[in-house]
Design a protein around this motif. Structure first.
Motif, PDB file in Angstrom:
ATOM      1  N   LEU A  97     -47.628 -48.086  69.234  1.00  0.00           N
ATOM      2  CA  LEU A  97     -47.279 -47.055  70.243  1.00  0.00           C
ATOM      3  C   LEU A  97     -45.925 -46.488  69.606  1.00  0.00           C
ATOM      4  N   GLU A  98     -45.873 -45.378  69.101  1.00  0.00           N
ATOM      5  CA  GLU A  98     -44.521 -44.784  68.636  1.00  0.00           C
ATOM      6  C   GLU A  98     -43.480 -44.737  69.638  1.00  0.00           C
ATOM      7  N   PRO A  99     -42.379 -44.637  69.301  1.00  0.00           N
ATOM      8  CA  PRO A  99     -41.158 -44.794  70.246  1.00  0.00           C
ATOM      9  C   PRO A  99     -41.432 -43.552  71.569  1.00  0.00           C
ATOM     10  N   THR A 100     -41.516 -43.749  72.527  1.00  0.00           N
ATOM     11  CA  THR A 100     -41.821 -43.004  73.781  1.00  0.00           C
ATOM     12  C   THR A 100     -40.622 -43.084  74.708  1.00  0.00           C
ATOM     13  N   GLU A 101     -39.926 -41.937  75.008  1.00  0.00           N
ATOM     14  CA  GLU A 101     -38.822 -42.116  76.057  1.00  0.00           C
ATOM     15  C   GLU A 101     -39.293 -42.163  77.497  1.00  0.00           C
ATOM     16  N   ILE A 102     -38.589 -43.079  77.964  1.00  0.00           N
ATOM     17  CA  ILE A 102     -38.728 -43.472  79.512  1.00  0.00           C
ATOM     18  C   ILE A 102     -37.542 -42.930  80.438  1.00  0.00           C
ATOM     19  N   ASP A 103     -37.824 -42.805  81.512  1.00  0.00           N
ATOM     20  CA  ASP A 103     -36.647 -42.330  82.553  1.00  0.00           C
ATOM     21  C   ASP A 103     -35.757 -43.363  82.851  1.00  0.00           C
ATOM     22  N   GLY A 106     -25.453 -46.196  77.981  1.00  0.00           N
ATOM     23  CA  GLY A 106     -25.767 -44.962  78.683  1.00  0.00           C
ATOM     24  C   GLY A 106     -26.877 -44.103  78.207  1.00  0.00           C
ATOM     25  N   GLU A 107     -27.180 -44.310  76.908  1.00  0.00           N
ATOM     26  CA  GLU A 107     -28.113 -43.513  76.198  1.00  0.00           C
ATOM     27  C   GLU A 107     -29.603 -43.392  76.721  1.00  0.00           C
ATOM     28  N   PRO A 108     -30.617 -42.547  76.567  1.00  0.00           N
ATOM     29  CA  PRO A 108     -31.883 -42.792  76.931  1.00  0.00           C
ATOM     30  C   PRO A 108     -32.506 -43.795  76.370  1.00  0.00           C
ATOM     31  N   LEU A 109     -33.512 -44.594  77.090  1.00  0.00           N
ATOM     32  CA  LEU A 109     -34.188 -45.679  76.480  1.00  0.00           C
ATOM     33  C   LEU A 109     -35.608 -45.433  76.092  1.00  0.00           C
ATOM     34  N   THR A 117     -38.192 -52.488  73.957  1.00  0.00           N
ATOM     35  CA  THR A 117     -37.202 -51.166  74.489  1.00  0.00           C
ATOM     36  C   THR A 117     -36.172 -51.144  73.446  1.00  0.00           C
ATOM     37  N   ILE A 118     -36.084 -49.830  73.238  1.00  0.00           N
ATOM     38  CA  ILE A 118     -34.962 -49.650  72.170  1.00  0.00           C
ATOM     39  C   ILE A 118     -34.077 -48.356  72.527  1.00  0.00           C
ATOM     40  N   CYS A 119     -32.890 -48.411  71.954  1.00  0.00           N
ATOM     41  CA  CYS A 119     -31.808 -47.345  72.477  1.00  0.00           C
ATOM     42  C   CYS A 119     -31.531 -46.996  70.909  1.00  0.00           C
ATOM     43  N   SER A 120     -31.433 -45.447  70.978  1.00  0.00           N
ATOM     44  CA  SER A 120     -31.127 -44.877  69.573  1.00  0.00           C
ATOM     45  C   SER A 120     -29.446 -44.673  69.589  1.00  0.00           C
ATOM     46  N   GLY A 121     -28.914 -44.864  70.702  1.00  0.00           N
ATOM     47  CA  GLY A 121     -27.227 -44.281  70.964  1.00  0.00           C
ATOM     48  C   GLY A 121     -26.543 -45.743  70.511  1.00  0.00           C
ATOM     49  N   CYS A 122     -27.168 -47.217  70.361  1.00  0.00           N
ATOM     50  CA  CYS A 122     -26.457 -47.884  70.183  1.00  0.00           C
ATOM     51  C   CYS A 122     -27.008 -49.115  69.201  1.00  0.00           C
ATOM     52  N   GLY A 123     -26.708 -50.112  68.840  1.00  0.00           N
ATOM     53  CA  GLY A 123     -27.403 -51.202  67.672  1.00  0.00           C
ATOM     54  C   GLY A 123     -28.290 -51.961  68.648  1.00  0.00           C
ATOM     55  N   GLY A 124     -28.380 -51.695  69.857  1.00  0.00           N
ATOM     56  CA  GLY A 124     -29.216 -52.787  70.925  1.00  0.00           C
ATOM     57  C   GLY A 124     -28.514 -53.996  70.865  1.00  0.00           C
ATOM     58  N   LYS A 125     -29.224 -54.984  71.158  1.00  0.00           N
ATOM     59  CA  LYS A 125     -28.776 -56.462  71.285  1.00  0.00           C
ATOM     60  C   LYS A 125     -28.860 -57.370  70.232  1.00  0.00           C
ATOM     61  N   PRO A 129     -35.397 -51.921  65.002  1.00  0.00           N
ATOM     62  CA  PRO A 129     -33.937 -51.325  65.452  1.00  0.00           C
ATOM     63  C   PRO A 129     -33.457 -50.912  66.650  1.00  0.00           C
ATOM     64  N   GLY A 130     -32.509 -51.024  67.325  1.00  0.00           N
ATOM     65  CA  GLY A 130     -32.015 -50.624  68.224  1.00  0.00           C
ATOM     66  C   GLY A 130     -32.869 -51.291  69.375  1.00  0.00           C
ATOM     67  N   THR A 131     -33.376 -52.597  69.300  1.00  0.00           N
ATOM     68  CA  THR A 131     -34.170 -53.334  70.350  1.00  0.00           C
ATOM     69  C   THR A 131     -32.979 -53.992  71.642  1.00  0.00           C
ATOM     70  N   VAL A 132     -33.221 -53.516  72.658  1.00  0.00           N
ATOM     71  CA  VAL A 132     -32.616 -53.886  73.728  1.00  0.00           C
ATOM     72  C   VAL A 132     -33.310 -55.139  74.344  1.00  0.00           C
ATOM     73  N   MET A 133     -34.503 -55.156  74.372  1.00  0.00           N
ATOM     74  CA  MET A 133     -35.389 -56.070  75.111  1.00  0.00           C
ATOM     75  C   MET A 133     -36.912 -56.096  74.024  1.00  0.00           C
ATOM     76  N   GLY A 134     -37.451 -57.300  73.964  1.00  0.00           N
ATOM     77  CA  GLY A 134     -38.896 -57.169  73.270  1.00  0.00           C
ATOM     78  C   GLY A 134     -39.462 -58.504  73.837  1.00  0.00           C
ATOM     79  N   PHE A 135     -40.596 -58.172  74.318  1.00  0.00           N
ATOM     80  CA  PHE A 135     -41.576 -59.087  74.928  1.00  0.00           C
ATOM     81  C   PHE A 135     -42.947 -59.185  74.161  1.00  0.00           C
ATOM     82  N   ALA A 136     -43.479 -60.288  74.085  1.00  0.00           N
ATOM     83  CA  ALA A 136     -44.954 -60.470  73.655  1.00  0.00           C
ATOM     84  C   ALA A 136     -45.850 -59.881  74.798  1.00  0.00           C
TER      85      ALA A 136
END
Length: 306
Positions: free
Chosen positions: A93-99, A106-109, A120-128, A137-144
């Protein structure tokens, strides 16, 4: 264990498992298939050879009853893995913005799917996580997450389902129960002793100084995450939020509540009280109130303070 893999190395035997699963109806009572019914469903030519393959399955995955043949629990698990698409499809699944917005910047995920994981990725920061991490890149969360989970109609529902599943998995692991095989789980705590509090630490490659880790002693299923977030379903934390109007008893499609809970979890502070023995204090904050929980290296809650 090797014998079980050998049993599944034949297409006819896999076809038998799928035929038995196709004939299975939960709560229907008698779901066994007779030898002749099973032979017809598999569409096999020689009954003698078919009987040989069926007998090979009986010790591990199929049981014989007076009414016929049915799947054992192990057989159900094999077929469910196939149905879920584990290891069988190269789903992406290519990066798809969610609400929802990143709780860090504070940038969109957005969500993306790769290698049977939902990120779950963020383009506004380096994630976690650092650049050398195996995560996107930019991963905030990642789950199997099994490919079957992508069948939901919206990106928001896919995101909600992945978070819900991960929370339930972490809760079981924290309780010492493997969510895959029901075996016992060992818990440990990894503390970065030279942690940089600003951004992603160059020493450990993550934002969180403390990482809880779980490993099943039987099947080696594992999980990890910051203790502060993983305590969100602890009974005292659930009650703390409920008393203040936030019900975290969400379901797999309750996107709005899951976003609200994740925002609340971003205010869970972690403080290393002791490195040896490992002791971490988690402070839960919501609507001006606090709940403090002291946990040990096995993620057991030692004390709770309002």
């Amino acid at each position: 264990m090797i014998d079980a893999f050998k049993v599944l190395s034949d297409e006819t035997r896999l076809a038998i498992l799928l035929a038995l699963w196709d004939g299975y109806e939960p709560f229907a009572g008698d779901d066994a298939l007779s030898f002749s019914e099973l032979l017809d469903r598999v569409d096999y030519d020689t009954s003698g050879n078919f009987s040989y393959h069926l007998q090979k399955l009986e010790d591990h995955f199929v049981e014989s009853t007076p009414e016929g043949y049915r799947l054992k629990q192990a057989g159900h698990k094999i077929v469910r893995a196939v149905i879920a698409g584990r290891g069988l499809t190269d789903a992406t699944l290519e990066p798809t913005e969610i609400d929802a917005d990143c709780t860090i910047c504070g940038e969109p995920l957005a969500i993306a799917y790769e290698d049977e994981h939902l990120y779950t990725i963020c383009s506004g920061c380096g994630g976690k996580f650092g650049a050398d991490s195996e995560k996107l890149p930019g991963t905030v969360m990642g789950f199997a997450f099994d490919p079957a989970g992508l069948a939901r109609p919206t990106a928001e529902e896919i995101f909600a389902a992945s978070v819900f599943r991960a929370m339930q998995k972490f809760t079981m692991q924290m309780g010492g129960l493997c969510p895959d095989c029901s075996g016992p789980v060992d818990s440990s705590m990894n503390i970065c002793e030279e942690h940089s509090p600003n951004g992603i630490c160059s020493n450990c490659g993550r934002r969180d100084q403390v990482q809880a880790r779980w490993v099943c002693t039987v099947c080696k299923n594992s999980g990890h995450g910051p203790p502060g977030g993983n305590l969100v379903l602890h009974p005292r934390v659930v009650a703390f939020y409920a008393d203040r109007g936030l019900d975290i008893g969400y379901d797999a499609t309750d996107f709005e509540t899951i976003v609200e809970v994740l925002e609340a979890m971003s205010n869970h502070d972690q403080e290393v009280v002791s490195a040896e023995p490992p002791r971490v204090r988690v402070t839960v904050r919501y609507r001006g109130d606090e709940l403090r929980l002291l946990i040990d290296e096995s993620m057991n809650v030692i004390t709770v303070e309002d």
